[in-house]
Design a protein around this motif. Structure first.
Motif, PDB file in Angstrom:
ATOM      1  N   GLN A 170       0.822  -1.209   0.000  1.00 54.72           N
ATOM      2  CA  GLN A 170       0.000   0.000   0.000  1.00 54.72           C
ATOM      3  C   GLN A 170       0.861   1.266   0.000  1.00 54.72           C
ATOM      4  OE1 GLN A 170      -3.389  -0.306  -0.270  1.00 54.72           O
ATOM      5  NE2 GLN A 170      -2.874  -2.474  -0.432  1.00 54.72           N
ATOM      6  N   LEU A 171       2.113   1.145   0.388  1.00 57.79           N
ATOM      7  CA  LEU A 171       3.024   2.289   0.480  1.00 57.79           C
ATOM      8  C   LEU A 171       4.096   2.273  -0.615  1.00 57.79           C
ATOM      9  CD1 LEU A 171       3.534   2.138   4.348  1.00 57.79           C
ATOM     10  CD2 LEU A 171       2.156   3.808   3.101  1.00 57.79           C
ATOM     11  N   ASN A 172       3.956   1.394  -1.595  1.00 61.00           N
ATOM     12  CA  ASN A 172       4.961   1.242  -2.640  1.00 61.00           C
ATOM     13  C   ASN A 172       5.077   2.519  -3.479  1.00 61.00           C
ATOM     14  OD1 ASN A 172       6.678   0.462  -4.669  1.00 61.00           O
ATOM     15  ND2 ASN A 172       5.544  -1.372  -5.233  1.00 61.00           N
ATOM     16  N   PRO A 173       6.258   3.143  -3.497  1.00 61.74           N
ATOM     17  CA  PRO A 173       6.410   4.375  -4.278  1.00 61.74           C
ATOM     18  C   PRO A 173       6.556   4.117  -5.778  1.00 61.74           C
ATOM     19  CG  PRO A 173       8.486   3.807  -3.263  1.00 61.74           C
ATOM     20  CD  PRO A 173       7.468   2.805  -2.770  1.00 61.74           C
ATOM     21  N   THR A 174       6.736   2.856  -6.176  1.00 62.45           N
ATOM     22  CA  THR A 174       6.893   2.510  -7.585  1.00 62.45           C
ATOM     23  C   THR A 174       5.520   2.173  -8.160  1.00 62.45           C
ATOM     24  OG1 THR A 174       9.077   1.609  -7.071  1.00 62.45           O
ATOM     25  CG2 THR A 174       8.143   1.024  -9.208  1.00 62.45           C
ATOM     26  N   ALA A 175       5.016   3.043  -9.015  1.00 58.99           N
ATOM     27  CA  ALA A 175       3.657   2.892  -9.540  1.00 58.99           C
ATOM     28  C   ALA A 175       3.461   1.568 -10.281  1.00 58.99           C
ATOM     29  CB  ALA A 175       3.319   4.065 -10.456  1.00 58.99           C
ATOM     30  N   ILE A 176       4.406   1.205 -11.136  1.00 63.04           N
ATOM     31  CA  ILE A 176       4.286  -0.031 -11.914  1.00 63.04           C
ATOM     32  C   ILE A 176       5.608  -0.785 -11.800  1.00 63.04           C
ATOM     33  CG2 ILE A 176       3.777  -1.037 -14.177  1.00 63.04           C
ATOM     34  CD1 ILE A 176       2.356   1.601 -14.892  1.00 63.04           C
ATOM     35  N   PRO A 177       5.749  -1.644 -10.787  1.00 64.02           N
ATOM     36  CA  PRO A 177       7.021  -2.352 -10.574  1.00 64.02           C
ATOM     37  C   PRO A 177       7.452  -3.229 -11.751  1.00 64.02           C
ATOM     38  CG  PRO A 177       5.606  -2.560  -8.657  1.00 64.02           C
ATOM     39  CD  PRO A 177       4.785  -1.934  -9.747  1.00 64.02           C
ATOM     40  N   THR A 178       6.512  -3.659 -12.573  1.00 65.01           N
ATOM     41  CA  THR A 178       6.860  -4.525 -13.708  1.00 65.01           C
ATOM     42  C   THR A 178       7.240  -3.740 -14.953  1.00 65.01           C
ATOM     43  OG1 THR A 178       4.507  -4.674 -14.252  1.00 65.01           O
ATOM     44  CG2 THR A 178       5.457  -6.468 -12.921  1.00 65.01           C
ATOM     45  N   SER A 179       7.283  -2.421 -14.858  1.00 63.76           N
ATOM     46  CA  SER A 179       7.713  -1.612 -15.999  1.00 63.76           C
ATOM     47  C   SER A 179       9.095  -2.060 -16.452  1.00 63.76           C
ATOM     48  CB  SER A 179       7.776  -0.128 -15.630  1.00 63.76           C
ATOM     49  OG  SER A 179       6.494   0.404 -15.494  1.00 63.76           O
ATOM     50  N   GLY A 180       9.257  -2.142 -17.756  1.00 64.89           N
ATOM     51  CA  GLY A 180      10.546  -2.504 -18.325  1.00 64.89           C
ATOM     52  C   GLY A 180      10.732  -3.990 -18.562  1.00 64.89           C
ATOM     53  N   LEU A 181       9.903  -4.831 -17.953  1.00 65.25           N
ATOM     54  CA  LEU A 181      10.041  -6.264 -18.211  1.00 65.25           C
ATOM     55  C   LEU A 181       9.645  -6.524 -19.658  1.00 65.25           C
ATOM     56  CD1 LEU A 181       8.646  -7.919 -14.962  1.00 65.25           C
ATOM     57  CD2 LEU A 181      11.022  -7.536 -15.606  1.00 65.25           C
TER      58      LEU A 181
ATOM     59  N   LYS B 151      16.365  -0.283 -17.309  1.00 67.55           N
ATOM     60  CA  LYS B 151      15.837   0.649 -16.304  1.00 67.55           C
ATOM     61  C   LYS B 151      14.686   0.029 -15.503  1.00 67.55           C
ATOM     62  CE  LYS B 151      18.368   4.154 -17.618  1.00 67.55           C
ATOM     63  NZ  LYS B 151      19.469   4.616 -16.830  1.00 67.55           N
ATOM     64  N   ALA B 152      14.396  -1.248 -15.758  1.00 65.97           N
ATOM     65  CA  ALA B 152      13.302  -1.927 -15.054  1.00 65.97           C
ATOM     66  C   ALA B 152      13.627  -2.035 -13.564  1.00 65.97           C
ATOM     67  CB  ALA B 152      13.077  -3.325 -15.627  1.00 65.97           C
ATOM     68  N   PRO B 153      12.671  -1.683 -12.689  1.00 60.59           N
ATOM     69  CA  PRO B 153      12.933  -1.760 -11.244  1.00 60.59           C
ATOM     70  C   PRO B 153      13.307  -3.161 -10.761  1.00 60.59           C
ATOM     71  CG  PRO B 153      10.884  -0.576 -11.662  1.00 60.59           C
ATOM     72  CD  PRO B 153      11.343  -1.141 -12.975  1.00 60.59           C
ATOM     73  N   LEU B 154      12.809  -4.191 -11.425  1.00 58.75           N
ATOM     74  CA  LEU B 154      13.078  -5.565 -10.986  1.00 58.75           C
ATOM     75  C   LEU B 154      14.308  -6.188 -11.637  1.00 58.75           C
ATOM     76  CD1 LEU B 154       9.423  -6.960 -10.919  1.00 58.75           C
ATOM     77  CD2 LEU B 154      10.825  -6.227  -8.991  1.00 58.75           C
TER      78      LEU B 154
ATOM     79  N   ARG C   2      17.652 -14.121 -10.183  1.00 58.36           N
ATOM     80  CA  ARG C   2      18.228 -13.204 -11.159  1.00 58.36           C
ATOM     81  C   ARG C   2      17.129 -12.921 -12.166  1.00 58.36           C
ATOM     82  NH1 ARG C   2      22.371 -17.031 -10.998  1.00 58.36           N
ATOM     83  NH2 ARG C   2      23.939 -16.398  -9.498  1.00 58.36           N
ATOM     84  N   ILE C   3      16.762 -11.665 -12.285  1.00 63.78           N
ATOM     85  CA  ILE C   3      15.710 -11.284 -13.217  1.00 63.78           C
ATOM     86  C   ILE C   3      16.350 -10.542 -14.372  1.00 63.78           C
ATOM     87  CG2 ILE C   3      13.601  -9.926 -13.540  1.00 63.78           C
ATOM     88  CD1 ILE C   3      13.000 -10.433 -10.561  1.00 63.78           C
ATOM     89  N   ASP C   4      16.155 -11.089 -15.568  1.00 57.78           N
ATOM     90  CA  ASP C   4      16.645 -10.458 -16.793  1.00 57.78           C
ATOM     91  C   ASP C   4      15.444  -9.801 -17.453  1.00 57.78           C
ATOM     92  OD1 ASP C   4      17.480  -9.781 -19.361  1.00 57.78           O
ATOM     93  OD2 ASP C   4      18.724 -11.574 -19.584  1.00 57.78           O
ATOM     94  N   ALA C   5      15.316  -8.493 -17.283  1.00 59.40           N
ATOM     95  CA  ALA C   5      14.139  -7.777 -17.793  1.00 59.40           C
ATOM     96  C   ALA C   5      14.066  -7.811 -19.313  1.00 59.40           C
ATOM     97  CB  ALA C   5      14.150  -6.335 -17.298  1.00 59.40           C
ATOM     98  N   ALA C   6      15.212  -7.884 -19.989  1.00 62.19           N
ATOM     99  CA  ALA C   6      15.212  -7.886 -21.452  1.00 62.19           C
ATOM    100  C   ALA C   6      14.547  -9.148 -22.005  1.00 62.19           C
ATOM    101  CB  ALA C   6      16.631  -7.756 -21.982  1.00 62.19           C
ATOM    102  N   THR C   7      14.828 -10.298 -21.390  1.00 60.44           N
ATOM    103  CA  THR C   7      14.267 -11.561 -21.887  1.00 60.44           C
ATOM    104  C   THR C   7      13.027 -12.000 -21.110  1.00 60.44           C
ATOM    105  OG1 THR C   7      15.649 -12.899 -20.410  1.00 60.44           O
ATOM    106  CG2 THR C   7      16.553 -12.373 -22.599  1.00 60.44           C
TER     107      THR C   7
END
Length: 171
Positions: free
Chosen positions: A80-91, A101-104, A147-152
Motif C-alpha cells: 500500500q506504500l509502494n512508491p513505484t507505480a508499476i514495478p513490472t515496468s521494463g520487463l 531501467k526496469a525496477p526488478l 536473477r531477473i533479466d528484464a530484457a528476456t
C-alpha cells in the motif's frame, strides 16, 4: 511512540483534526492510507517513507523468524506504500520502459520463501535409511535468490550453499 508523535505533529501542521488514538495501533492499511491521503503531499511523502522504513525492519525480523503469517501481512501493508507505480515496468519493454531501467532487473537475495524445496539441498545429512527433514543441516548456510533479466523476461532462482561440505549431499 516515535511514529505516533511524528504523525500527530504532521497532522497538526497540516491543519487536520485527528486524535492521537488513530496512531496508537500498529500500521494498518486503513490507518496508513487515510493518514497519507489526508495530509498534503509535502507531509504525506516523509510519513510514508518513515512507515515503509519501519515496516521493512519488521519484515526482515519476521523473515529471520520464518514467520510466514507476519511476512505476508507486512508485505500486504508495504504494498500500500509502494512508491513505484508499476514495478513490472521494463520487463520485456513493458510500459515503454527500457529493460535496463526496469525496477526488478538484476539479482535479488531472497530473505524469505515459503517454498519448502528452496533449502532442500541442505536439509539434514544423508544417512542410510534417514529421510530428509525440514531443518537445514547444522554447519550449512543457505542463500537463495533470483536473477531477473528484464530484457528476456527470465527469472532464474538459485540456491547457494556454504559451510560444512560433508553435510551438503547434493552440492
Amino acid at each position: 511512540m516515535k511514529l505516533e508523535m511524528l504523525a500527530l505533529l504532521l497532522t497538526i501542521l497540516a491543519g487536520q483534526i485527528v486524535t492521537s488514538s488513530a496512531f496508537s495501533a500498529p500500521f494498518s492499511s486503513s490507518t496508513t492510507s487515510t493518514t497519507s491521503k489526508s495530509l498534503p503531499p509535502i507531509f504525506a511523502a516523509p510519513l510514508a517513507q518513515f512507515q515503509r522504513s519501519e515496516l521493512k525492519k519488521k519484515l526482515i525480523k519476521a523473515a529471520e523468524r520464518k514467520d510466514e503469517a507476519s511476512v505476508l501481512s507486512i508485505v500486504d501493508e508495504l504494498s500500500q506504500l509502494n512508491p513505484t507505480a508499476i514495478p513490472t515496468s521494463g520487463l520485456m519493454g513493458y510500459n515503454d520502459v527500457v529493460p535496463s531501467k526496469a525496477p526488478l532487473n538484476g539479482s535479488w537475495k531472497l530473505l524469505f520463501t515459503n517454498a519448502k524445496d528452496a533449502e532442500a539441498p541442505a536439509r539434514t545429512e544423508k544417512n542410510a535409511g534417514e529421510k530428509f527433514g525440514d531443518e537445514v543441516a547444522q554447519g550449512v548456510q543457505v542463500k537463495t535468490g533470483q536473477r531477473i533479466d528484464a530484457a528476456t523476461g527470465e527469472c532464474i532462482n538459485f540456491i547457494k550453499l556454504s559451510g560444512d561440505e560433508e553435510k551438503r549431499p547434493f552440492d
